[in-house]
Design an enzyme around this catalytic site. Structure first.
Site, short mmCIF file in Angstrom:
data_model
loop_
_atom_site.label_atom_id
_atom_site.label_comp_id
_atom_site.label_asym_id
_atom_site.label_seq_id
_atom_site.Cartn_x
_atom_site.Cartn_y
_atom_site.Cartn_z
N GLY A 26 -21.54 59.25 28.71
CA GLY A 26 -22.96 58.91 28.71
C GLY A 26 -23.27 57.59 29.38
O GLY A 26 -23.98 56.76 28.80
N TYR A 65 -29.19 61.65 11.98
CA TYR A 65 -28.62 60.61 12.86
C TYR A 65 -27.72 59.67 12.07
O TYR A 65 -26.59 59.36 12.50
CB TYR A 65 -29.75 59.81 13.52
CG TYR A 65 -29.26 58.67 14.37
CD1 TYR A 65 -28.68 58.91 15.62
CD2 TYR A 65 -29.36 57.36 13.94
CE1 TYR A 65 -28.22 57.86 16.41
CE2 TYR A 65 -28.91 56.30 14.72
CZ TYR A 65 -28.34 56.56 15.96
OH TYR A 65 -27.88 55.51 16.73
N SER A 86 -23.59 52.68 14.87
CA SER A 86 -24.87 52.00 14.64
C SER A 86 -24.88 51.46 13.22
O SER A 86 -24.20 52.00 12.33
CB SER A 86 -26.03 52.99 14.81
OG SER A 86 -27.23 52.46 14.27
N GLY A 137 -28.51 52.79 30.60
CA GLY A 137 -28.41 52.01 29.37
C GLY A 137 -27.12 51.26 29.15
O GLY A 137 -26.51 50.72 30.08
N ILE A 138 -26.68 51.22 27.90
CA ILE A 138 -25.49 50.48 27.50
C ILE A 138 -24.26 50.97 28.26
O ILE A 138 -23.43 50.18 28.71
CB ILE A 138 -25.26 50.64 25.98
CG1 ILE A 138 -26.41 49.99 25.20
CG2 ILE A 138 -23.93 50.01 25.57
CD1 ILE A 138 -26.39 50.33 23.73
N GLY A 139 -24.14 52.29 28.40
CA GLY A 139 -22.98 52.85 29.08
C GLY A 139 -22.88 52.40 30.52
O GLY A 139 -21.80 52.07 31.01
N ASN A 181 -24.63 56.97 32.64
CA ASN A 181 -25.50 56.94 33.82
C ASN A 181 -26.71 56.03 33.62
O ASN A 181 -27.46 55.75 34.54
CB ASN A 181 -25.97 58.34 34.20
CG ASN A 181 -26.78 59.00 33.10
OD1 ASN A 181 -26.22 59.55 32.16
ND2 ASN A 181 -28.11 58.95 33.19
#
Length: 335
Positions: A66, A220, A195, A70-72, A68
């Protein structure tokens, strides 16, 4: 003469008989500077610490799920700058390709590869792992970064609630399928993005798939608690192998994680200034992937690049064992 007049006269005298307007301008300037310093301090606190060591990882093989955006993507950028050979494992091939080109352009590192991985499909996870093992003989760093948050209830192609499937089951299977390659690269590392909401979660042993009732935030939180329990369990399984496993809270970050929930999407825009940037949110992942001092540290939960104490439910060995066995059965592992 009142206090204000005395203060004004004193300041003016000190500054060389400035005019009253000059004194007022001076005071306003000082106030603005103080306000700017306060705002900068608040911004620095919000962003958190940055990983500042200059060590490189030239030639090290990395998988980031994941990544592509943000954080990644920020994690991939930093590891690419330091010479890593990176496999970007993303659901959307076209968006991943654009991100890959951005990273190559910004870092000058051409050893960045785009590979499709849909964590909501166990078949896709198996195909990705099989293809990777054909291309590489080892894996130095696995960063289980991808995730979804507070989505409407939906089942994956395998019949599992999608938050539990994407955030936990997909990464559970992927990690297990790549263990031999991680052991071959020892000392190697597994990083799991969890998280703080794990602390609000509960593994619903009687309704793990949320069939009896469903709440998007509760589902979540359950998946994030599963991340931490998985980290605890696999760290013990891999003890002595040279493979370490740690998890983290990236902070409250302005990313596309909120896109599936209208309330979160709107509130994140209203509170944007209070949210950490993707670069700030990536720092703990980068720290866990790179820091030489962590070569033997395993089973930890980190926030702001600091080891944190877990709440009791995340240290429940019996629950971790139960979840491991249940997850292995759900993904079809013969273990």
């Amino acid at each position: 003469m009142n206090f204000a007049e005395i203060l004004n006269q004193s300041v003016c005298h000190y500054l060389g008989n400035f005019t009253s307007m000059g004194c007022l301008t001076f005071l306003l300037t000082c106030g603005s500077l103080i306000a700017a310093l306060v705002l900068y301090a608040l911004w620095k606190y919000k962003e958190g610490p940055s990983y500042c060591k200059t060590n490189r990882i030239d030639g090290k093989i990395v998988i980031i799920t994941g990544c592509n955006t943000g954080i990644g993507k920020e994690t991939a950028l930093e590891l690419a700058r330091r010479g890593a050979r990176i496999y970007m494992a993303c659901r959307d091939y076209n968006r991943c390709e654009k991100a890959r080109q951005d990273i190559i352009y910004e870092t000058g590192n051409s050893k960045i590869f785009n590979r499709r991985l849909d964590l909501s499909s166990l078949q896709s996870v198996r195909e990705f792992a099989e293809q990777f093992k054909k291309e590489e003989e080892r894996l130095d760093i696995l960063i289980n970064n991808a995730g979804i948050m507070a989505t409407p209830r939906k089942l994956t192609v395998d019949g599992y609630e999608q938050q539990f499937a994407v955030n936990h089951l997909g990464h559970f299977l992927l990690t297990n399928l790549l263990l031999d390659h991680l052991k071959a690269a020892a000392p190697s590392r597994i990083i799991v993005v969890s998280s703080w909401m794990y602390a609000l979660g509960r593994i619903q042993t009687e309704d793990l798939n949320s069939e009896k009732s469903y709440n998007d935030f509760r589902a979540y939180a359950q998946s994030k608690l599963a991340n931490v329990l998985f980290t605890q369990k696999i760290a013990k399984i891999l003890k002595g192998s040279g493979v370490t496993v740690n998890c983290l809270h990236p902070g409250s970050v302005q990313t596309e994680l909120f896109r599936n929930n209208r309330f979160l999407a709107i509130s994140s825009q209203l509170t944007k200034l209070a949210l950490r940037s993707p670069r700030g949110g990536a720092q703990t992942s980068i720290y866990l992937a790179l820091d030489p001092d962590l070569v033997e540290q395993t089973g930890g939960y980190y926030d702001r690049m600091t080891l944190q104490k877990l709440v009791a439910k995340a240290c429940d060995n019996e629950m971790a064992d139960w979840l491991w066995q249940k997850s292995a059965k759900m993904v079809g592992l013969q273990k």
